[in-house]
Design a protein around this motif. Structure first.
Motif, PDB file in Angstrom:
ATOM      1  N   LYS A  72      -6.134   6.484  15.912  1.00 26.44           N
ATOM      2  CA  LYS A  72      -5.541   5.149  15.776  1.00 26.44           C
ATOM      3  C   LYS A  72      -4.630   5.081  14.552  1.00 26.44           C
ATOM      4  CE  LYS A  72      -7.718   3.012  19.176  1.00 26.44           C
ATOM      5  NZ  LYS A  72      -9.135   2.677  19.042  1.00 26.44           N
ATOM      6  N   LYS A  73      -3.849   3.989  14.498  1.00 27.18           N
ATOM      7  CA  LYS A  73      -3.034   3.749  13.295  1.00 27.18           C
ATOM      8  C   LYS A  73      -3.873   2.977  12.276  1.00 27.18           C
ATOM      9  CE  LYS A  73       1.401   3.142  15.579  1.00 27.18           C
ATOM     10  NZ  LYS A  73       2.448   2.157  15.777  1.00 27.18           N
ATOM     11  N   ILE A  74      -3.847   3.416  11.039  1.00 30.82           N
ATOM     12  CA  ILE A  74      -4.606   2.739   9.989  1.00 30.82           C
ATOM     13  C   ILE A  74      -3.647   2.379   8.861  1.00 30.82           C
ATOM     14  CG2 ILE A  74      -6.467   2.970   8.316  1.00 30.82           C
ATOM     15  CD1 ILE A  74      -7.789   4.933  10.254  1.00 30.82           C
ATOM     16  N   GLY A  75      -3.700   1.140   8.440  1.00 29.81           N
ATOM     17  CA  GLY A  75      -2.778   0.686   7.403  1.00 29.81           C
ATOM     18  C   GLY A  75      -3.395   0.751   6.020  1.00 29.81           C
ATOM     19  N   THR A  76      -2.567   1.074   5.016  1.00 35.97           N
ATOM     20  CA  THR A  76      -3.023   1.041   3.632  1.00 35.97           C
ATOM     21  C   THR A  76      -1.808   0.945   2.723  1.00 35.97           C
ATOM     22  OG1 THR A  76      -4.422   2.152   2.020  1.00 35.97           O
ATOM     23  CG2 THR A  76      -3.111   3.571   3.446  1.00 35.97           C
ATOM     24  N   ALA A  77      -1.986   1.168   1.405  1.00 34.55           N
ATOM     25  CA  ALA A  77      -0.855   1.017   0.492  1.00 34.55           C
ATOM     26  C   ALA A  77      -0.392   2.365  -0.028  1.00 34.55           C
ATOM     27  CB  ALA A  77      -1.240   0.117  -0.679  1.00 34.55           C
ATOM     28  N   LYS A  78       0.944   2.451  -0.242  1.00 31.38           N
ATOM     29  CA  LYS A  78       1.555   3.690  -0.744  1.00 31.38           C
ATOM     30  C   LYS A  78       0.970   4.086  -2.096  1.00 31.38           C
ATOM     31  CE  LYS A  78       6.098   3.204   1.308  1.00 31.38           C
ATOM     32  NZ  LYS A  78       6.532   1.829   1.452  1.00 31.38           N
ATOM     33  N   LEU A  86      -0.409   4.531   8.076  1.00 31.55           N
ATOM     34  CA  LEU A  86       0.838   3.814   7.806  1.00 31.55           C
ATOM     35  C   LEU A  86       0.736   3.199   6.429  1.00 31.55           C
ATOM     36  CD1 LEU A  86       1.864   1.699  10.894  1.00 31.55           C
ATOM     37  CD2 LEU A  86       3.001   3.692   9.939  1.00 31.55           C
ATOM     38  N   SER A  87       1.633   3.571   5.542  1.00 29.08           N
ATOM     39  CA  SER A  87       1.527   3.070   4.176  1.00 29.08           C
ATOM     40  C   SER A  87       2.529   1.975   3.897  1.00 29.08           C
ATOM     41  CB  SER A  87       1.723   4.213   3.195  1.00 29.08           C
ATOM     42  OG  SER A  87       0.671   5.114   3.362  1.00 29.08           O
ATOM     43  N   PHE A  88       2.035   0.838   3.445  1.00 29.89           N
ATOM     44  CA  PHE A  88       2.887  -0.296   3.110  1.00 29.89           C
ATOM     45  C   PHE A  88       2.992  -0.425   1.603  1.00 29.89           C
ATOM     46  CE2 PHE A  88       1.270  -0.950   7.295  1.00 29.89           C
ATOM     47  CZ  PHE A  88       2.363  -1.428   7.987  1.00 29.89           C
ATOM     48  N   ASP A  89       3.808  -1.392   1.162  1.00 29.09           N
ATOM     49  CA  ASP A  89       3.951  -1.545  -0.284  1.00 29.09           C
ATOM     50  C   ASP A  89       2.708  -2.150  -0.905  1.00 29.09           C
ATOM     51  OD1 ASP A  89       6.520  -0.549  -1.265  1.00 29.09           O
ATOM     52  OD2 ASP A  89       7.248  -1.762   0.391  1.00 29.09           O
ATOM     53  N   ASP A  90       2.008  -2.985  -0.181  1.00 33.98           N
ATOM     54  CA  ASP A  90       0.738  -3.477  -0.700  1.00 33.98           C
ATOM     55  C   ASP A  90      -0.210  -3.840   0.439  1.00 33.98           C
ATOM     56  OD1 ASP A  90      -0.859  -3.796  -2.922  1.00 33.98           O
ATOM     57  OD2 ASP A  90       0.820  -4.644  -4.045  1.00 33.98           O
ATOM     58  N   TYR A  91      -1.478  -4.066   0.069  1.00 35.96           N
ATOM     59  CA  TYR A  91      -2.513  -4.253   1.099  1.00 35.96           C
ATOM     60  C   TYR A  91      -2.302  -5.478   1.994  1.00 35.96           C
ATOM     61  CZ  TYR A  91      -4.701  -0.616  -1.605  1.00 35.96           C
ATOM     62  OH  TYR A  91      -4.930   0.560  -2.255  1.00 35.96           O
ATOM     63  N   ALA A 120      -6.845  -0.829  11.884  1.00 33.59           N
ATOM     64  CA  ALA A 120      -7.699  -1.126  10.736  1.00 33.59           C
ATOM     65  C   ALA A 120      -6.876  -1.052   9.472  1.00 33.59           C
ATOM     66  CB  ALA A 120      -8.840  -0.114  10.661  1.00 33.59           C
ATOM     67  N   VAL A 121      -7.371  -1.739   8.429  1.00 34.50           N
ATOM     68  CA  VAL A 121      -6.784  -1.586   7.107  1.00 34.50           C
ATOM     69  C   VAL A 121      -7.879  -1.017   6.250  1.00 34.50           C
ATOM     70  CG1 VAL A 121      -5.900  -2.778   5.085  1.00 34.50           C
ATOM     71  CG2 VAL A 121      -5.172  -3.481   7.354  1.00 34.50           C
ATOM     72  N   THR A 122      -7.546  -0.006   5.465  1.00 37.62           N
ATOM     73  CA  THR A 122      -8.590   0.574   4.651  1.00 37.62           C
ATOM     74  C   THR A 122      -8.230   0.518   3.178  1.00 37.62           C
ATOM     75  OG1 THR A 122      -9.965   2.503   4.262  1.00 37.62           O
ATOM     76  CG2 THR A 122      -7.674   2.935   4.858  1.00 37.62           C
ATOM     77  N   THR A 123      -9.190   0.121   2.376  1.00 40.54           N
ATOM     78  CA  THR A 123      -9.122   0.262   0.933  1.00 40.54           C
ATOM     79  C   THR A 123     -10.484  -0.158   0.383  1.00 40.54           C
ATOM     80  OG1 THR A 123      -7.958  -0.213  -1.097  1.00 40.54           O
ATOM     81  CG2 THR A 123      -8.134  -2.020   0.466  1.00 40.54           C
ATOM     82  N   ASP A 124     -10.549  -0.462  -0.910  1.00 36.83           N
ATOM     83  CA  ASP A 124     -11.828  -0.748  -1.540  1.00 36.83           C
ATOM     84  C   ASP A 124     -12.383  -2.084  -1.041  1.00 36.83           C
ATOM     85  OD1 ASP A 124     -10.912   1.449  -2.716  1.00 36.83           O
ATOM     86  OD2 ASP A 124     -10.252   0.437  -4.538  1.00 36.83           O
TER      87      ASP A 124
END
Lengths: 235, 233, 274
Positions: free
Chosen positions: C144-150, C168-173, C187-191
């Protein structure tokens, strides 16, 4: 004291080199697909702009002015994030199942560039003497047919150098696609930087690629200029 | 169902769109966009003039590298130029450089390269007979350039300069990428905070940019016609 | 010929870069900051509740900002906040544009080679935000595609945890979350703490959840220039004192406690590392 250790091997081989190469391929793909579509749309808008039917002319004018006078970056964001509310859900679902980042970038680049191309084509057409159109019409061609067979083929020939310039602009502008996650050359250069902290090397590599691309294409235009447009001056 | 669009988000954040954190913090939003465009425009006018004149110098040791430089800058995406400034400026200046200045320098360098071409075309558009005539009256080469050629050339360049200013306004949106809070950055901030109105927000700023740029595009056309008319009589 | 010359120019440019090392930020930030009277901190500006613009006051507030204010107060100087992104914060620090990073920055060995970290002032783990009921295990995210920040550790962790996914990396979450809302990523992944912050602010939060799938530990540290010992010691001493006096706990409760939308438990204490 900070000292910076150069390490060119980062960008000349291995995983990071592959990233940069794949970035270049995406840049190339964006540019080629973009310029083909932009040319078609631009041609259409140019013809509409010269139409004798007012609403059509006005639509073309509004299109030109709006897309030329707003930043490409804003247009990219609009197509990627903003189009969601306007489109029907089914279309959104379909778009999301595809590589929509790439598609949104192509749409934005196409529309932005087509507005410039339309003006280039129009000035190309205006440089064709009016008498040719009159002659074609009196020979029994309709307006559209005269455009198609007589005026446009000549205009497009004149328009080739500005078109190539638009292609270069498009290739350079495609770097903005990185903001929506399209992994083109600038994106990959930045990725290499953030993984290796070797920003100088990564950006130098990307810079050289952009320069080689633009100088070689500019050289081709010069050649075309000499051989096709002004053959008398050919050496 | 409610209306599709909800422009409340614009009115709620209107001041923020216009001036950012000012006066409690630095200027941002549309105000900063205009500031960046105006400052870079003034600087690139002089940059373009210098580069344009140098590229016409008959000594190849000067004109060749200058032309090379101009072509190299024109061959790069603006984004790359800004990233380079990010690296180079602190090294060249020997001190740290705030992002807004980095962006101004990036925009200036980039636009100067394009302005130099306008300057060049403007100068080459003045008939060489004038230069010859001026020289035969005993003026030196630089005097001819300064008093005869440039004043006429510059006047013809005005519409193109205004067009470059329009490009600059659009180009300031790239400052967003290095975190300068001009209009586009402010818009993404609001978009990030509300997370529900991307369409409204991006349409709003697109229209804002459009009015600003279109005003100057029209000015440039008007100037062009006026200058052409003056020349005609 | 022209191409060659252009290449040569690029090389010259690269040569100039060699001198980049000469731009030396202050070696002793502590003394320098006291002299200037300002502590310049790189913070996030759209990441509630760590650092974001308050709509009414149009100023940056948040958990990270309270720590910066406490340190500035201890130093007797003013705090100046500069918005940074995950990708820009380290170069900014190294070039001397900012004195300290307080921008949800995870401590890890690669970064520790470039900069020095304070003791851990916040502790969390990397998780995912997804549409409700869509994801039960990591398997559900394969391919799948997962979004997060550069430039974030989240980006690198998820590539390791689920290699078959497209990141997929965006400028921010929040931008990544917008993409999730619009179905552009699965999904979006981070802390977790950042995800909780995003979810709490989301207009349609009922449709999303944070499944209990943790892929890494994320201790946050304040970032300072490498070898800047006096300053690092001072910051460490300050945050340890804040823990002792209860101020650190109070800041946590203010931004994450039961009176907020987050209801996070404080499962850590600020202690000296190792």
């Amino acid at each position: 004291m900070l000292t910076y250790q150069f390490d060119w091997s980062v960008v000349t081989s291995g995983k990071y080199f592959e990233w940069l190469v794949s970035g270049f391929m995406v840049t190339l793909k964006l540019s080629v697909v973009g310029i083909i579509l932009a040319f078609i749309v631009g041609l259409l808008i140019a013809v509409m702009r010269m139409s004798h039917f007012r609403p059509v002319r006005w639509f073309a004018l509004a299109y030109l002015e709006f897309f030329r006078n707003t930043p490409l970056l804003v247009q990219i964001f609009f197509w990627y994030f903003g189009s969601y509310k306007i489109l029907p859900q089914a279309v959104n679902d379909w778009l999301n199942s595809t590589n929509f980042e790439f598609a949104a970038a192509v749409i934005a680049l196409t529309i932005y560039t087509s507005a410039f191309i339309a003006e280039d084509i129009r000035s190309g057409v205006l440089s064709i003497p009016k008498e040719q159109m009159e002659a074609a019409r009196s020979a029994g061609f309709s307006y559209l047919r005269s455009m198609q067979y007589i005026i446009l083929p000549q205009a497009v020939r004149i328009t080739v150098p500005p078109l190539v310039n638009q292609f270069l602009n498009l290739a350079k502008n495609s770097s903005l696609a990185m903001t929506i996650g399209v992994m083109e050359l600038t994106y990959q250069a930045r990725q290499v930087e953030s993984y290796t902290f070797k920003g100088f090397e990564a950006f130098t590599a990307a810079t050289i690629v952009y320069l080689v691309l633009s100088t070689s294409i500019t050289a081709l235009v010069h050649l075309y200029d000499k051989r096709v447009l002004n053959p008398s001056r050919a050496v | 169902m409610d209306a599709i669009f909800n422009f409340q988000v614009i009115t709620d954040n209107f001041t923020y769109f216009m001036i950012g954190r000012f006066p409690h913090g630095p200027l941002g939003g549309l105000g900063l966009t205009i500031y960046l465009a105006v400052v870079s425009c003034i600087l690139s006018f002089f940059g373009g003039l210098v580069l344009g004149l140098l590229s016409l110098v008959r000594n190849p040791f000067i004109s060749y590298p200058v032309n090379l430089f101009i072509n190299a800058v024109r061959g790069l995406p603006l984004l790359m130029v800004i990233f380079w400034m990010y690296f180079l400026l602190p090294a060249l200046m020997g001190r740290t450089v705030p992002e807004s200045q980095t962006v101004i320098m990036g925009l200036t360098l980039f636009t100067s390269a394009y302005m130099s071409q306008i300057v060049r075309a403007g100068i080459e558009g003045i008939p060489p007979g004038q230069t010859e005539a001026a020289i035969s009256t005993g003026l030196k080469h630089w005097q001819v350039m300064l008093y005869i050629v440039l004043p006429q050339g510059l006047r013809n360049m005005i519409p193109s300069f205004v067009n470059q200013f329009v490009s600059l306004i659009k180009d300031t949106s790239l400052a967003f990428i290095v975190g300068v809070s001009e209009l586009t950055h402010v818009a993404t901030q609001v978009n990030n905070r509300t997370m529900a109105y991307p369409t409204e927000i991006f349409i709003f700023i697109a229209v804002l940019y459009f009015f600003l740029c279109y005003a100057f595009t029209s000015l440039s056309r008007w100037l062009e016609q006026r200058l052409a008319w003056r020349k005609a009589i | 010929m022209k191409k060659l010359a252009t290449l040569a120019l690029a090389m010259v440019l690269a040569g100039v870069l060699g001198k980049a090392a000469l731009a030396a930020p202050p070696a002793d930030t502590l003394a320098e900051v006291k002299k200037k009277g300002v502590l310049v901190a790189g913070v996030k500006d759209s990441l509630p509740p760590f650092g974001y613009i308050d709509e009414k006051s149009r100023t940056i507030v948040g958990y990270d900002i309270d720590f910066i204010n406490a340190i500035a107060k201890k130093l007797g100087v003013k705090a100046e906040l500069k918005p940074v992104t995950s990708a820009s914060r380290m170069p900014q620090l190294q070039e001397g544009n900012i004195d300290i990073i307080a921008a949800t920055m995870t401590k890890n060995p690669e970064r520790a080679k470039q900069i020095d970290f304070s003791h851990t002032y916040f502790f969390t783990g990397q998780k995912f935000i997804t549409k409700k009921g869509a994801v039960r295990s990591l398997k559900d995210l394969e391919g799948k595609k997962i979004g997060t920040a550069k430039g974030s550790t989240s980006e690198q962790n998820v590539k390791k945890a689920i290699p078959s996914s497209t990141v997929l990396s965006f400028d921010d979450y929040p931008q990544a979350f917008l993409a999730l809302q619009q179905g552009k990523v699965a999904a979006v992944t981070t802390d977790e703490a950042i995800l909780a912050g995003i979810l709490a602010k989301a207009p349609n939060k009922a449709q999303f959840e944070i499944p209990n799938l943790q892929i890494s530990d994320e201790p946050y540290g304040l970032g300072m220039r490498k070898g800047d010992k006096n300053f690092v010691d001072f910051v460490n001493k300050t945050i340890l004192e804040m823990e002792k006096s209860g101020e650190a706990k109070k800041i946590f409760e203010k931004w994450f406690g039961p009176t907020t939308q987050f209801h996070l438990q404080r499962n850590f204490k600020i202690t000296a590392d190792k």
